[in-house]
Design a protein around this motif. Structure first.
Motif, PDB file in Angstrom:
ATOM      1  N   ASN A  71       0.839  -1.201   0.000  1.00  0.00           N
ATOM      2  CA  ASN A  71       0.000   0.000   0.000  1.00  0.00           C
ATOM      3  C   ASN A  71       0.873   1.249   0.000  1.00  0.00           C
ATOM      4  O   ASN A  71       1.067   1.913   1.025  1.00  0.00           O
ATOM      5  N   ARG A  75       0.867   7.723  -7.308  1.00  0.00           N
ATOM      6  CA  ARG A  75       0.767   8.867  -8.209  1.00  0.00           C
ATOM      7  C   ARG A  75       1.915   8.835  -9.217  1.00  0.00           C
ATOM      8  O   ARG A  75       3.068   8.609  -8.829  1.00  0.00           O
ATOM      9  N   LYS A  82      -3.148  10.100 -10.512  1.00  0.00           N
ATOM     10  CA  LYS A  82      -3.276   8.928  -9.646  1.00  0.00           C
ATOM     11  C   LYS A  82      -3.553   7.677 -10.473  1.00  0.00           C
ATOM     12  O   LYS A  82      -4.281   7.711 -11.459  1.00  0.00           O
ATOM     13  N   ALA A  95      -4.816   4.553  -3.729  1.00  0.00           N
ATOM     14  CA  ALA A  95      -4.760   3.299  -2.955  1.00  0.00           C
ATOM     15  C   ALA A  95      -6.000   2.458  -3.244  1.00  0.00           C
ATOM     16  O   ALA A  95      -5.926   1.231  -3.395  1.00  0.00           O
ATOM     17  N   TRP A  99      -6.703  -1.579  -4.439  1.00  0.00           N
ATOM     18  CA  TRP A  99      -7.646  -2.528  -3.820  1.00  0.00           C
ATOM     19  C   TRP A  99      -8.653  -3.022  -4.841  1.00  0.00           C
ATOM     20  O   TRP A  99      -9.042  -4.200  -4.829  1.00  0.00           O
ATOM     21  N   LYS A 211       4.112   2.801   9.175  1.00  0.00           N
ATOM     22  CA  LYS A 211       2.902   3.320   8.546  1.00  0.00           C
ATOM     23  C   LYS A 211       1.995   2.223   8.003  1.00  0.00           C
ATOM     24  O   LYS A 211       0.827   2.097   8.388  1.00  0.00           O
ATOM     25  N   PHE A 241      -0.835   7.647  10.321  1.00  0.00           N
ATOM     26  CA  PHE A 241      -0.023   6.887   9.375  1.00  0.00           C
ATOM     27  C   PHE A 241       0.701   7.866   8.458  1.00  0.00           C
ATOM     28  O   PHE A 241       0.074   8.497   7.612  1.00  0.00           O
ATOM     29  N   ASP A 243       2.068   9.112   5.659  1.00  0.00           N
ATOM     30  CA  ASP A 243       2.204   8.846   4.225  1.00  0.00           C
ATOM     31  C   ASP A 243       2.612  10.151   3.556  1.00  0.00           C
ATOM     32  O   ASP A 243       3.326  10.953   4.175  1.00  0.00           O
ATOM     33  N   TYR A 244       2.176  10.419   2.317  1.00  0.00           N
ATOM     34  CA  TYR A 244       2.495  11.709   1.698  1.00  0.00           C
ATOM     35  C   TYR A 244       1.294  12.650   1.765  1.00  0.00           C
ATOM     36  O   TYR A 244       1.398  13.825   1.416  1.00  0.00           O
ATOM     37  N   ASN A 245       0.166  12.166   2.255  1.00  0.00           N
ATOM     38  CA  ASN A 245      -1.023  13.026   2.337  1.00  0.00           C
ATOM     39  C   ASN A 245      -1.126  13.760   3.666  1.00  0.00           C
ATOM     40  O   ASN A 245      -1.419  14.960   3.690  1.00  0.00           O
ATOM     41  N   ASP A 311      -6.780  10.284  11.866  1.00  0.00           N
ATOM     42  CA  ASP A 311      -6.144  10.062  10.567  1.00  0.00           C
ATOM     43  C   ASP A 311      -7.178  10.056   9.451  1.00  0.00           C
ATOM     44  O   ASP A 311      -7.011  10.718   8.423  1.00  0.00           O
ATOM     45  N   ARG A 318      -7.494  14.974   1.539  1.00  0.00           N
ATOM     46  CA  ARG A 318      -6.272  15.023   0.728  1.00  0.00           C
ATOM     47  C   ARG A 318      -6.480  15.645  -0.657  1.00  0.00           C
ATOM     48  O   ARG A 318      -5.578  16.258  -1.196  1.00  0.00           O
TER      49      ARG A 318
END
Ligand SMILES: Nc1nc2c(c(CN[C@H]3C=C[C@H](O)[C@@H]3O)cn2[C@@H]2O[C@H](COP(=O)(O)O)[C@@H](O)[C@H]2O)c(=O)[nH]1
Length: 333
Positions: A71, A75, A82, A95, A99, A211, A241, A243-245, A311, A318
């Motif tokens: 996960n 991008r 994306k 993400a 899924w 993460k 978590f 991440d980049y967001n 979160d 985002r």
């Protein structure tokens, strides 16, 4: 003992490139004081449903823990577009696009949660799983193949070939004298490890972010927390978590204030090298600021809000913030 929080205590404070604005934290906490702050149960069509006759709690656990091992990075590095794929008549992006592909594979009878199958997955198998008819290919495909092969091998060698055996053998905690589920994922599954070394005035220190492993457990906690099918008795030990967001959303709310050099790198779309001081500071500041925001939020809430709830509240913003996320090529997020 909390691998993430204890290790972040060792990291420099203040940081060189990022300032945490406590006034902005108080402002956002006030803004969110009446927000629902729900624990998402992740009941979308792209996830398995334990109430389906063909599924079970175990199959959901297997699916979530396999999927979260890959996960990361959705991008296109040039365009920022994306990854996306179609499922159930819907287009799923980022993400969720991943899924959607995994669910499509399950529907087609591909045993993607079986360790035997995973350990011998080929590159072309994974290309087929993540094939999309529109938009950019999924980034870092080779890294995903390697991770799935490694996960499969560990599951076969130690856990009867599936993650539900990992969960049933763990204590129902994140941390529990080494037998907590988060501790076991970190110890036994190198692809789930998410740590780095940072230079401090007292020498190098190892810091943990965990993460994907925390996110994976939080998904199961959210799905089953109202039943006794999967329990985490220490949910206050979760952090957000990184991440980049999340850093970008905290930046949007002026909670994270970047210095000129970091601002210029991010806004010009330059890559920030994985495990560089700037990248580590972005992740450290994210967790530190979010923990302070949690503390502030919990001044307004009787029942304690946990990091997964905060979160999810932040993560949903985002695509509506006008600041740019940082770009680092990594398999950690
Ligand atoms: N902090 C935080 N980070 C999250 C999520 C989710 C949500 N989906 C997970 C929830 C259940 C399933 O397990 C799903 O995967 C994905 N991410 C991370 O963001 C990036 C993808 O972003 P975008 O490119 O915009 O799709 C990527 O690093 C991904 O790892 C979250 O809830 N919180």
């Amino acid at each position: 003992m909390n691998l993430v929080r204890d290790s972040l205590q060792q990291a420099p404070d203040p940081l060189d490139h990022i300032k945490i604005n406590n006034m902005a934290i108080s402002d956002l906490a006030f803004e969110l004081k009446n927000a629902k702050l729900e624990i998402p149960e992740w009941r979308h069509s792209i996830f398995l449903d334990e109430n389906d006759p063909d599924e079970s709690v175990e199959s959901v656990i297997n699916y979530i823990l396999v999927g979260n091992s890959i996960n990361f990075q959705f991008r296109d590095y040039e365009s920022g577009e994306k990854f996306r794929s179609e499922y159930n008549g819907q287009t799923w992006t980022g993400a969720f696009g991943m899924w959607a592909c995994l669910k499509r594979a399950c529907d087609n009878g591909i045993p993607i949660t079986n360790g035997e199958y995973l350990q011998s997955l080929s590159q072309s198998d994974v290309e087929n799983i993540f094939h999309t008819s529109s938009g950019p290919d999924i980034p870092l495909l080779n890294e995903r193949v390697k991770i799935l092969n490694q996960i499969g091998e560990i599951l076969v060698n130690k856990y009867d070939g599936n993650f539900s055996s990992v969960v049933s053998g763990a204590a129902s905690y994140l941390y529990h004298d080494g037998n907590g589920l988060l501790e076991i994922l970190n110890e036994d599954f190198p692809p789930y490890r998410d740590c780095a070394t940072i230079a401090t005035e007292h020498g190098d220190r190892e810091i943990h972010f965990l993460k994907r492993s925390q996110l994976a457990i939080a998904v199961l906690y959210g799905r089953f927390h109202e039943s006794n099918k999967f329990m985490i008795h220490d949910p206050m030990e979760f952090t957000v978590f990184s991440d980049y967001n999340i850093p970008n959303i905290l930046r949007y709310y002026d909670i994270l204030e970047y210095d000129r050099s970091l601002t210029e790198k991010i806004d010009s779309g330059e890559f920030i090298e994985e495990c560089s001081q700037m990248e580590l500071e972005l992740r450290i500041a994210t967790i530190r600021a979010a923990d302070r925001l949690l503390l502030k939020l919990n001044e307004y809430h009787e029942d304690q809000i946990t990091a997964p709830q905060l979160d999810w509240e932040l993560f949903q913003k985002r695509d509506s913030v006008d600041t740019k996320p940082h770009k680092s090529i990594t398999t950690n997020y």
